[in-house]
Design an enzyme around this catalytic site. Structure first.
Site, PDB file in Angstrom:
ATOM      1  N   GLY A 106      95.137   4.054  63.268  1.00 35.25           N
ATOM      2  CA  GLY A 106      94.669   5.434  63.145  1.00 35.25           C
ATOM      3  C   GLY A 106      94.698   6.105  64.501  1.00 35.25           C
ATOM      4  O   GLY A 106      93.689   6.618  64.989  1.00 35.25           O
ATOM      5  N   GLU A 129      99.645   5.555  62.214  1.00 36.27           N
ATOM      6  CA  GLU A 129      99.003   6.784  61.741  1.00 36.27           C
ATOM      7  C   GLU A 129      99.564   7.139  60.372  1.00 36.27           C
ATOM      8  O   GLU A 129     100.778   7.106  60.166  1.00 36.27           O
ATOM      9  CB  GLU A 129      99.260   7.924  62.741  1.00 36.27           C
ATOM     10  CG  GLU A 129      98.759   9.291  62.317  1.00 36.27           C
ATOM     11  CD  GLU A 129      97.278   9.329  62.031  1.00 36.27           C
ATOM     12  OE1 GLU A 129      96.912   9.813  60.936  1.00 36.27           O
ATOM     13  OE2 GLU A 129      96.486   8.874  62.889  1.00 36.27           O
ATOM     14  N   ILE A 130      98.683   7.493  59.450  1.00 37.60           N
ATOM     15  CA  ILE A 130      99.101   7.751  58.076  1.00 37.60           C
ATOM     16  C   ILE A 130      99.537   9.200  57.853  1.00 37.60           C
ATOM     17  O   ILE A 130     100.317   9.489  56.956  1.00 37.60           O
ATOM     18  CB  ILE A 130      97.967   7.369  57.095  1.00 37.60           C
ATOM     19  CG1 ILE A 130      98.514   7.242  55.672  1.00 37.60           C
ATOM     20  CG2 ILE A 130      96.814   8.360  57.171  1.00 37.60           C
ATOM     21  CD1 ILE A 130      97.515   6.656  54.687  1.00 37.60           C
ATOM     22  N   ASN A 164     100.345   2.890  56.402  1.00 41.22           N
ATOM     23  CA  ASN A 164      99.028   2.739  55.793  1.00 41.22           C
ATOM     24  C   ASN A 164      98.531   1.337  56.127  1.00 41.22           C
ATOM     25  O   ASN A 164      98.897   0.356  55.473  1.00 41.22           O
ATOM     26  CB  ASN A 164      99.111   2.947  54.285  1.00 41.22           C
ATOM     27  CG  ASN A 164      97.741   2.946  53.621  1.00 41.22           C
ATOM     28  OD1 ASN A 164      96.766   2.449  54.175  1.00 41.22           O
ATOM     29  ND2 ASN A 164      97.668   3.499  52.428  1.00 41.22           N
ATOM     30  N   ASP A 187      87.460   7.380  60.263  1.00 45.80           N
ATOM     31  CA  ASP A 187      86.784   8.238  59.294  1.00 45.80           C
ATOM     32  C   ASP A 187      85.534   7.522  58.799  1.00 45.80           C
ATOM     33  O   ASP A 187      85.612   6.401  58.270  1.00 45.80           O
ATOM     34  CB  ASP A 187      87.736   8.505  58.122  1.00 45.80           C
ATOM     35  CG  ASP A 187      87.207   9.557  57.162  1.00 45.80           C
ATOM     36  OD1 ASP A 187      85.994   9.806  57.166  1.00 45.80           O
ATOM     37  OD2 ASP A 187      88.015  10.115  56.399  1.00 45.80           O
TER      38      ASP A 187
END
Length: 288
Positions: A106, A129-130, A164, A187
């Site tokens: 992330g 990073e998605i 992912n 998150d």
């Protein structure tokens, strides 16, 4: 109608800007406003990602072109998550001289990656990073920094990949390949029903243990006390990890970089917030 036209014009400007900055020879650092993206993405959604069937079939040459060492070898194409093994076809895969050893899960807009690159010049560092636009921003940022520092040969050891992590981490990394994993300001998913989307969990910690070599470190930082406690609780409960003592933690130069160089870290600093740090060491596997 007017609002739709404004949105269309803005989208066109973003596309034109990105096309211009990706032209050969352009070394201008990208500007975030042209890489608009939602703050978070649902990791359980179908993102139509491309991933290799196994780490040995991953082609790293486009991410680290300065480390390509020999002729392509016949492998198989990476499979989108909707594909089956029957969909695979032969592909030329170039080998690189080093393995990726550091992963920033992330990675956001790449602040940590860019700060780590000059301090670990002999280590390949990968950001995962998605979000599409954010990944494009980091790609363009790395490209510009490489061009600006071509003579010094800086930033050649850093790359970014749209992926992912919750689904496909072992598809990219072999057992014991990594020495460091960074999980910076993930998150928090405050609602209890969304805790399953947190990037630290019993299941995911087993995957981190799989790709980390014994002695490797997981670095975590957040400004959310509840999430900090969650991460500490789950890593402490996992038999493959032990918490790094605070004295050793504060002596680690990567901790200072992690605190100050990420975009989220700078935001917390501006708002006079508190940052909670915890490091966890990968233990040796017990003898059978």
């Amino acid at each position: 109608m007017g609002g739709d036209k404004i949105k269309k014009d803005k989208r066109q400007k973003r596309e034109e800007y990105r096309a211009a900055i990706r032209q050969e020879g352009v070394s201008e650092l990208p500007r975030k406003k042209f890489y608009r993206q939602r703050a978070h993405a649902n990791p359980f959604s179908d993102h139509q990602l491309i991933y290799p069937p196994s780490p040995d079939q991953m082609d790293w040459s486009s991410l680290f072109p300065h480390y390509v060492v020999d002729e392509p070898q016949d492998q198989q194409t990476p499979a989108p998550e909707t594909s089956t093994s029957q969909d695979l076809a032969p592909l030329k895969v170039k080998r690189i001289s080093k393995d990726v050893e550091v992963a920033d899960i992330g990675c956001g807009f790449g602040g940590l990656l860019i700060a780590l690159a000059p301090t670990m010049p002999d280590t390949l560092i990968l950001g995962l990073e998605i979000r599409v636009s954010v990944t494009h921003f980091v790609e363009d940022r790395i490209k510009a920094l490489r061009a600006q520092n071509d003579e010094a040969k800086l930033y050649r050891n850093v790359g970014v990949l749209r992926a992912n992590t919750m689904k496909f981490l072992p598809n990219f990394f072999r057992k014991g390949q990594l020495s460091k994993i960074f999980i910076c300001f993930p998150d928090p998913h405050f609602k209890a029903r969304k805790h399953k989307q947190r990037i630290v969990s019993t299941t995911l910690n087993s995957e981190y243990a799989y790709v980390l070599r014994p002695g490797g470190i997981v670095y975590t930082i957040t400004d959310v006390p509840n999430l900090h406690e969650w991460m500490v609780q789950h890593f402490d409960a996992h038999p493959s990890f032990e918490r790094v003592p605070e004295e050793e933690q504060e002596a680690d130069p990567c901790v200072a970089i992690m605190r100050t160089e990420t975009e989220e870290g700078k935001k917390v600093e501006r708002h006079k917030g508190e940052k909670h740090v915890a490091l966890f060491r990968r233990l040796e596997d017990p003898a059978w």
